[in-house]
Design a protein around this motif. Structure first.
Motif, short mmCIF file in Angstrom:
data_model
loop_
_atom_site.label_atom_id
_atom_site.label_comp_id
_atom_site.label_asym_id
_atom_site.label_seq_id
_atom_site.Cartn_x
_atom_site.Cartn_y
_atom_site.Cartn_z
N SER A 2 -12.61 0.73 -49.63
CA SER A 2 -11.50 -0.33 -48.10
C SER A 2 -12.69 -0.41 -46.81
CB SER A 2 -10.74 -0.31 -47.79
OG SER A 2 -10.53 1.29 -47.05
N ASP A 3 -13.28 -1.39 -46.18
CA ASP A 3 -14.31 -1.64 -45.59
C ASP A 3 -13.52 -1.28 -44.15
OD1 ASP A 3 -15.97 -2.86 -46.99
OD2 ASP A 3 -15.25 -5.16 -46.68
N PHE A 4 -14.68 -1.01 -43.34
CA PHE A 4 -13.66 0.35 -42.33
C PHE A 4 -14.62 0.51 -41.13
CE2 PHE A 4 -14.98 3.58 -43.75
CZ PHE A 4 -16.27 4.46 -42.88
N LYS A 5 -14.20 0.22 -39.83
CA LYS A 5 -15.51 -0.51 -39.00
C LYS A 5 -16.12 1.51 -38.31
CE LYS A 5 -13.46 -3.95 -36.87
NZ LYS A 5 -13.41 -4.98 -35.70
N TYR A 6 -16.65 1.29 -37.31
CA TYR A 6 -16.58 2.92 -36.01
C TYR A 6 -17.77 2.83 -35.73
CZ TYR A 6 -20.97 3.75 -39.23
OH TYR A 6 -22.18 3.65 -39.28
N GLU A 7 -17.41 3.07 -34.87
CA GLU A 7 -18.45 3.19 -33.10
C GLU A 7 -18.62 4.28 -32.11
OE1 GLU A 7 -18.72 1.28 -28.21
OE2 GLU A 7 -17.00 0.10 -30.20
N ILE A 8 -19.39 4.95 -32.09
CA ILE A 8 -19.64 5.75 -31.74
C ILE A 8 -19.67 5.72 -30.16
CG2 ILE A 8 -21.24 8.16 -30.77
CD1 ILE A 8 -22.17 7.62 -34.66
N VAL A 9 -18.83 5.85 -29.78
CA VAL A 9 -18.48 6.08 -28.36
C VAL A 9 -19.26 7.22 -27.74
CG1 VAL A 9 -16.76 5.54 -26.21
CG2 VAL A 9 -16.68 4.67 -28.70
N ALA A 10 -19.48 8.40 -27.63
CA ALA A 10 -19.97 9.27 -26.81
C ALA A 10 -20.80 10.66 -28.10
CB ALA A 10 -19.46 10.11 -26.06
N HIS A 11 -22.17 10.60 -28.31
CA HIS A 11 -22.86 11.71 -28.32
C HIS A 11 -22.50 13.13 -27.76
CE1 HIS A 11 -25.43 13.58 -31.40
NE2 HIS A 11 -25.91 14.18 -30.65
N ILE A 12 -21.94 13.58 -28.63
CA ILE A 12 -21.70 15.06 -27.74
C ILE A 12 -22.77 16.30 -28.20
CG2 ILE A 12 -20.25 17.12 -27.10
CD1 ILE A 12 -17.67 15.33 -27.79
N GLY A 13 -23.13 16.13 -29.43
CA GLY A 13 -23.96 17.40 -29.63
C GLY A 13 -24.46 17.44 -31.28
N VAL A 14 -25.23 18.16 -31.84
CA VAL A 14 -25.79 18.33 -33.22
C VAL A 14 -24.82 19.76 -32.53
CG1 VAL A 14 -27.61 18.83 -34.85
CG2 VAL A 14 -27.37 17.02 -33.61
#
Length: 70
Positions: A2-14
Motif C-alpha cells: 500500500s501507498d503511504f506518505k512520510y515527512e522527515i520533520v527533524a533529522h537528529i543524526g546518522v
C-alpha cells in the motif's frame, strides 16, 4: 504494497554508514499525516528508499534513554 506518505520533520543524526552509502539514522518522522514519532532505520543517500525500522513515541524514547543511562 500500500501507498503511504512520510515527512522527515527533524533529522537528529546518522548512527552509521554502510559501504553502499546507506545511512542508519535517527529522525523524527510524520507517517501518513499522523503525529510525528522518533524513527531509526536505514535510508539511501537521497532518502527515496528505506529499510525496515522501528518507530517510538515520546514515552518510549524516554524509556530507551533510561535504559542507556543506567
Amino acid at each position: 504494497m500500500s501507498d503511504f506518505k512520510y515527512e522527515i520533520v527533524a533529522h537528529i543524526g546518522v548512527l552509521s554508514t554502510s559501504e553502499k552509502g546507506w545511512t542508519k539514522e535517527l529522525n523524527v518522522i510524520k507517517w501518513n499525516d499522523n503525529e510525528p514519532k522518533y524513527d531509526i532505520r536505514e535510508w539511501n543517500p537521497d532518502h527515496t528508499k528505506m529499510g525496515k525500522g522501528i518507530t517510538m513515541n515520546e514515552e518510549e524514547i524516554g524509556q530507551l534513554r533510561l535504559f542507556i543511562i543506567n
